[in-house]
Design a protein around this motif. Sequence first.
Motif, PDB file in Angstrom:
ATOM      1  N   LEU A 176       2.062   9.679  10.747  1.00  0.00           N
ATOM      2  CA  LEU A 176       0.915   9.501   9.744  1.00  0.00           C
ATOM      3  C   LEU A 176       0.315   8.163   9.897  1.00  0.00           C
ATOM      4  N   CYS A 177      -0.699   7.761  10.887  1.00  0.00           N
ATOM      5  CA  CYS A 177      -0.961   6.402  11.143  1.00  0.00           C
ATOM      6  C   CYS A 177      -1.881   6.030  10.205  1.00  0.00           C
ATOM      7  N   CYS A 178      -1.438   4.694   9.618  1.00  0.00           N
ATOM      8  CA  CYS A 178      -2.115   4.084   8.490  1.00  0.00           C
ATOM      9  C   CYS A 178      -2.881   2.736   9.213  1.00  0.00           C
ATOM     10  N   ASP A 179      -3.151   2.784  10.380  1.00  0.00           N
ATOM     11  CA  ASP A 179      -3.924   1.563  10.950  1.00  0.00           C
ATOM     12  C   ASP A 179      -5.482   1.979  11.170  1.00  0.00           C
ATOM     13  N   ASN A 180      -6.321   0.699  11.386  1.00  0.00           N
ATOM     14  CA  ASN A 180      -7.754   0.973  11.416  1.00  0.00           C
ATOM     15  C   ASN A 180      -8.054   1.335  12.875  1.00  0.00           C
ATOM     16  N   VAL A 220      -7.062   3.783   4.985  1.00  0.00           N
ATOM     17  CA  VAL A 220      -6.401   2.951   3.912  1.00  0.00           C
ATOM     18  C   VAL A 220      -7.180   1.947   3.884  1.00  0.00           C
ATOM     19  N   ASP A 221      -7.192   1.369   2.227  1.00  0.00           N
ATOM     20  CA  ASP A 221      -8.059   0.221   2.019  1.00  0.00           C
ATOM     21  C   ASP A 221      -7.208  -0.623   0.928  1.00  0.00           C
ATOM     22  N   ARG A 222      -6.757  -1.794   1.132  1.00  0.00           N
ATOM     23  CA  ARG A 222      -6.395  -2.923   0.202  1.00  0.00           C
ATOM     24  C   ARG A 222      -6.508  -4.151   0.878  1.00  0.00           C
ATOM     25  N   ILE A 223      -6.727  -5.321   0.130  1.00  0.00           N
ATOM     26  CA  ILE A 223      -6.828  -6.381   0.732  1.00  0.00           C
ATOM     27  C   ILE A 223      -5.289  -7.181   0.341  1.00  0.00           C
ATOM     28  N   VAL A 224      -4.775  -7.549   1.450  1.00  0.00           N
ATOM     29  CA  VAL A 224      -3.547  -8.231   1.439  1.00  0.00           C
ATOM     30  C   VAL A 224      -3.437  -9.548   2.102  1.00  0.00           C
ATOM     31  N   PRO A 225      -3.565 -10.349   1.509  1.00  0.00           N
ATOM     32  CA  PRO A 225      -3.489 -11.768   1.916  1.00  0.00           C
ATOM     33  C   PRO A 225      -1.915 -12.275   2.633  1.00  0.00           C
ATOM     34  N   VAL A 278       4.824  -9.655  -2.220  1.00  0.00           N
ATOM     35  CA  VAL A 278       3.446  -9.486  -1.375  1.00  0.00           C
ATOM     36  C   VAL A 278       2.254  -9.874  -2.400  1.00  0.00           C
ATOM     37  N   MET A 279       1.236 -10.306  -1.963  1.00  0.00           N
ATOM     38  CA  MET A 279       0.111 -10.488  -2.823  1.00  0.00           C
ATOM     39  C   MET A 279      -0.980  -9.433  -2.733  1.00  0.00           C
ATOM     40  N   THR A 280      -1.777  -9.017  -3.626  1.00  0.00           N
ATOM     41  CA  THR A 280      -2.851  -7.987  -3.308  1.00  0.00           C
ATOM     42  C   THR A 280      -3.847  -7.931  -4.541  1.00  0.00           C
ATOM     43  N   GLU A 281      -4.805  -7.073  -4.285  1.00  0.00           N
ATOM     44  CA  GLU A 281      -5.828  -7.026  -5.463  1.00  0.00           C
ATOM     45  C   GLU A 281      -5.652  -5.799  -6.000  1.00  0.00           C
ATOM     46  N   PRO A 282      -6.329  -5.552  -7.234  1.00  0.00           N
ATOM     47  CA  PRO A 282      -6.227  -4.402  -8.014  1.00  0.00           C
ATOM     48  C   PRO A 282      -6.702  -3.034  -7.238  1.00  0.00           C
ATOM     49  N   PHE A 283      -7.609  -3.290  -6.380  1.00  0.00           N
ATOM     50  CA  PHE A 283      -8.331  -2.161  -5.621  1.00  0.00           C
ATOM     51  C   PHE A 283      -7.307  -1.547  -4.588  1.00  0.00           C
ATOM     52  N   SER A 284      -7.014  -0.025  -4.607  1.00  0.00           N
ATOM     53  CA  SER A 284      -6.266   0.432  -3.385  1.00  0.00           C
ATOM     54  C   SER A 284      -6.877   1.835  -3.340  1.00  0.00           C
ATOM     55  N   GLN A 285      -6.806   2.167  -1.836  1.00  0.00           N
ATOM     56  CA  GLN A 285      -7.372   3.648  -1.763  1.00  0.00           C
ATOM     57  C   GLN A 285      -6.542   4.088  -0.508  1.00  0.00           C
ATOM     58  N   TRP A 286      -6.272   5.091  -0.456  1.00  0.00           N
ATOM     59  CA  TRP A 286      -5.751   6.112   0.724  1.00  0.00           C
ATOM     60  C   TRP A 286      -6.231   7.521   0.698  1.00  0.00           C
ATOM     61  N   VAL A 287      -6.898   7.887   1.602  1.00  0.00           N
ATOM     62  CA  VAL A 287      -7.351   9.049   1.861  1.00  0.00           C
ATOM     63  C   VAL A 287      -6.834   9.802   3.208  1.00  0.00           C
ATOM     64  N   ILE A 288      -6.306  10.963   2.790  1.00  0.00           N
ATOM     65  CA  ILE A 288      -5.452  11.513   3.802  1.00  0.00           C
ATOM     66  C   ILE A 288      -5.722  12.962   4.223  1.00  0.00           C
ATOM     67  N   GLU A 289      -5.791  13.260   5.398  1.00  0.00           N
ATOM     68  CA  GLU A 289      -5.992  14.583   5.942  1.00  0.00           C
ATOM     69  C   GLU A 289      -4.743  15.379   5.430  1.00  0.00           C
ATOM     70  N   ASP A 290      -5.092  16.634   4.725  1.00  0.00           N
ATOM     71  CA  ASP A 290      -3.897  17.321   4.260  1.00  0.00           C
ATOM     72  C   ASP A 290      -3.393  18.217   5.209  1.00  0.00           C
ATOM     73  N   HIS A 337       0.776  -0.969   0.011  1.00  0.00           N
ATOM     74  CA  HIS A 337      -0.020   0.012   0.087  1.00  0.00           C
ATOM     75  C   HIS A 337       0.863   1.116  -0.074  1.00  0.00           C
ATOM     76  N   GLN A 338       1.418   1.649   1.022  1.00  0.00           N
ATOM     77  CA  GLN A 338       1.864   3.037   1.299  1.00  0.00           C
ATOM     78  C   GLN A 338       3.082   3.090   0.393  1.00  0.00           C
TER      79      GLN A 338
END
Length: 491
Positions: free
Chosen positions: A183-187, A225-230, A252-264, A41-42
């Motif tokens: 910059l925390c990227c945890d849920n 943050v959003d991406r599925i990473v088995p 690393v294995m992942t899916e096509p989808f990825s999203q990162w929304v960040i407070e600027d 992801h990041q």
Amino acid sequence: MRLSLSSLNGLPADVRRPAYDVANAEIGVVHLGVGAFHRAHQAVYLDDCLGLGATGWAVCGASLRSPDTSQALDPQDGLYTLATRSGSGDELRIIGSLRRLLVAPSNPKALLDAMSDPGVRIVTLTVTEKGYCHDPATGTLDEAHPDIVADLANPSAPRTAPGYLVEALARRKAAGTPPFTVLCCDNLPSNGATVARVVGHLASLRDPDLGRWVEGEVAFPSTMVDRIVPATTDADKAMVSSRLGVDDHWPVMTEPFSQWVIEDRFPTGRPPLEDVGAELVKDVRPYEDMKLRLLNGSHSTLAYLGYLAGHETIAGTMAESAFQLLVERLQDQEVTPTVPAPPGADLAAYKRALRARFANPALRHRTWQIAMDGSQKLPQRLLAPIRDRLAAGAPIALLSLGVAGWMRYVSGTDEHGQAIDVRDPLAERFRQVAHTAGPDAERLADGLLAIREVFGTDLPADPRFTGAVKAALAGLYREGAAATVRRAVAG
């Protein structure tokens, strides 16, 4: 031959390589918790930034526990493969943004030195919810946590992510160096504010003046943050190495989808993340609620109930029509009313995309992997929407079934009498509760509901919640997960 800088030019033409001089990229980010999710992801977004010419934003990654990542990637010059899996096959890409690897327990000084470097302007984190040593029910620092006690006693050799942040910030303050952005990227709910509260509290315990400086000078933007990473398997490693023609010891294995929304909010600068697909916004909260409740809440529900029903993966669980209906109705009927749509978001399309992602057969995302650390996840994923539903006087039957699935799972024994490998910071307390309760659903529920760090004091006192959870848990013991889910969606 191993994947490395010297082997890059010999890779097959269909493998994407870094579009910049990897060896000369300069470190501007320290990342704590350099695991699979960060690398899928990041690190990918930063690799894209480096490819645009922003060559001062490479990463120094630090493991806070295991040396495994360093041992695998150091001989590869920090390079690794990102394999993006879909129904059309696997697309391979080499990521070069991870320029240095550290193992904190074996050399805390090296990590603190890296975090104190004036060239480092951002410290990112993916240490999981439990890594912040906080109370999930309140979002406050757990002062009695043994690792926090140790960090206060010996701040120059921290054990925790908050301990490293506070000590590095203290050193920067003493040297007159501007603070880095955290910059925390945890849920975590309101993750920037939560980490600011935890770090500020720990800083104040060390030195009230330091605490005031952290509160006034350090930026803690929130993110989603959003991406599925088995988890990567041996078969995955063999496939990647075969395609590359050289060995990659930890792709690393992942899916096509990825999203990162960040407070600027980055007082000392940031990479051009908006140019590589990240969304820079003023308020992350609507995106966070949408993701934590619709994605993570249903993911956890699938993990617990799917595991109990004998499904190894999320895709395997979703192949059963009753579980498809469960997710659809959970999201549409009980969760969506608690989620204000972010600006421009189409919640109906978002939910359809989520269900398609869950069902992706190319991703072997294990139910057991998602089920880990549930005590840290339940408050924001399931209990927060439950509280909103109770406040509105609305039904909570399906959300309660997810909670009951967690209770049945952490009892430590599956429907066939086999032991469940429960991985959780509170696993020993769960074991004691389950031992006392035996196969009695009501006693198990009462024992787990008494764990304030998970449920607080309000939910155990609300008979609408306790009654719904106990009824669902009794059904799981009486009929099993598969039959209980079928009955739940039959109406």
